[in-house]
Write a protein that holds these residues in place. Structure first.
Motif, PDB file in Angstrom:
ATOM      1  N   VAL A  55       0.801  -1.212   0.000  1.00 29.15           N
ATOM      2  CA  VAL A  55       0.000   0.000   0.000  1.00 29.15           C
ATOM      3  C   VAL A  55       0.840   1.269   0.000  1.00 29.15           C
ATOM      4  N   CYS A 108       3.579   1.592  -1.733  1.00 31.52           N
ATOM      5  CA  CYS A 108       4.268   1.622  -3.035  1.00 31.52           C
ATOM      6  C   CYS A 108       5.795   1.625  -2.877  1.00 31.52           C
ATOM      7  N   TRP A 130      -1.150  -1.915  -5.957  1.00 32.63           N
ATOM      8  CA  TRP A 130      -1.358  -0.470  -5.884  1.00 32.63           C
ATOM      9  C   TRP A 130      -0.518   0.238  -6.946  1.00 32.63           C
ATOM     10  N   LYS A 188      -3.203   4.736  -5.160  1.00 34.70           N
ATOM     11  CA  LYS A 188      -4.533   4.131  -5.295  1.00 34.70           C
ATOM     12  C   LYS A 188      -4.403   2.613  -5.411  1.00 34.70           C
ATOM     13  N   GLN A 189      -5.458   1.925  -4.980  1.00 35.70           N
ATOM     14  CA  GLN A 189      -5.470   0.477  -5.167  1.00 35.70           C
ATOM     15  C   GLN A 189      -5.896   0.178  -6.599  1.00 35.70           C
TER      16      GLN A 189
END
Length: 286
Positions: free
Chosen positions: A202, A204, A259, A269-270
């Motif tokens: 999440v 990244c 993500w 963003k997912q």
């Protein structure tokens, strides 16, 4: 001496008769042609009918097709102009161009509706049969396509069609059929952004090395709604912005929660919870 004169007259008559026949033919050519039987028949649904009747049936069938799909798209001016130019020079060549555009539209429908399944080529008849069976192509449109194919074969390959007005009439109706095919409701997917870095966490920080993100602009069948969706793809370096793509997937390869950073806002963003490998091709290449 008398015998020589008779032989001379006989020889002269044999020489002059072809010339006389030639003169008579060209003097009365129009009247003779009108008296000659005109063999102008086309096979439709296994039955031979007069060409004029076949064109009437084609016109009636296409009219019913447009009633099935009331909203017609705006015409492609480049393609229309290509047909018009060819008609001015050679109506039969116009028929070849129109047939090519209709076949291309059928193949595009087949590909964008997700039926290509990684195959490089699907026969036109097979594609039509599948789409008719699944009711993707309405019945009157299917009937119109069959009549057009028979008329096209008669005009391009046959020797019986000599009246250019009949060819131009078929072309005119055929252009309406092409527009009807383009109006068949189906989802359209266009490359919006390619080569997006993907991450398995999440924050990244852990990159996904075996795929890139592909954002598609998806236009609804009615052309009203537009959505942006991201999918993983192993076809790295392939996709070009603005290109329409076919709907093809490799479900042997799956990525779980992933993500990405929005290419515009840089917001994390997912991308998805689970997704297969998108492998659609540029429609223009099919």
């Amino acid at each position: 001496m008398f015998r020589l004169i008779i032989d001379f007259i006989t020889a002269l008559s044999k020489l002059l008769w072809p010339i006389l026949a030639f003169v008579i033919f060209f003097t009365l050519k129009k009247q003779i042609i009108k008296l000659l039987p005109r063999v102008k028949r086309v096979k439709i649904a296994g039955q031979e009918i007069e060409l004029d009747e076949a064109i009437d049936k084609f016109q009636e069938s296409v009219k019913k097709s447009t009633d099935e799909i009331p909203e017609q798209p705006t015409s492609d001016e480049k393609e229309e102009q290509a047909v018009i130019r060819s008609v001015a020079q050679d109506p039969q060549m116009g028929m070849v161009i129109l047939a090519r555009e209709i076949e291309k539209e059928i193949r595009n429908l087949y590909a964008t509706m997700g039926m290509l399944n990684e195959r490089n080529y699907v026969g036109l008849r097979q594609a039509l049969e599948v789409m008719i069976q699944k009711s993707y192509i309405p019945k009157h449109t299917a009937a119109s396509l069959e009549i057009f194919q028979n008329l096209r074969n008669a005009i391009v390959h046959g020797k019986e069609v000599k009246d250019e007005k009949e060819v131009i009439r078929v072309l005119d109706i055929g252009m309406t059929l092409l527009q009807t095919l383009r109006a068949i409701p189906h989802e359209t997917n266009i490359v919006y952004h390619a080569e997006i870095d993907l991450f398995s966490d999440v924050k990244c920080t852990i990159p996904v090395n075996d795929a890139k993100g592909l954002i598609l602009l998806t236009i609804s069948p009615g052309g009203v709604e537009e959505n942006y969706r991201i999918y993983p793809t192993t076809k790295i370096g392939y996709y070009k912005k603005g290109k329409q793509v076919s709907w093809e997937w490799d479900l042997k390869k799956v990525w779980l929660e992933t993500w990405y950073k929005d290419p515009k806002t840089k917001e994390i963003k997912q991308a998805w919870n689970s997704s297969g490998n998108f492998i659609g091709r540029h429609v223009e290449e099919l």
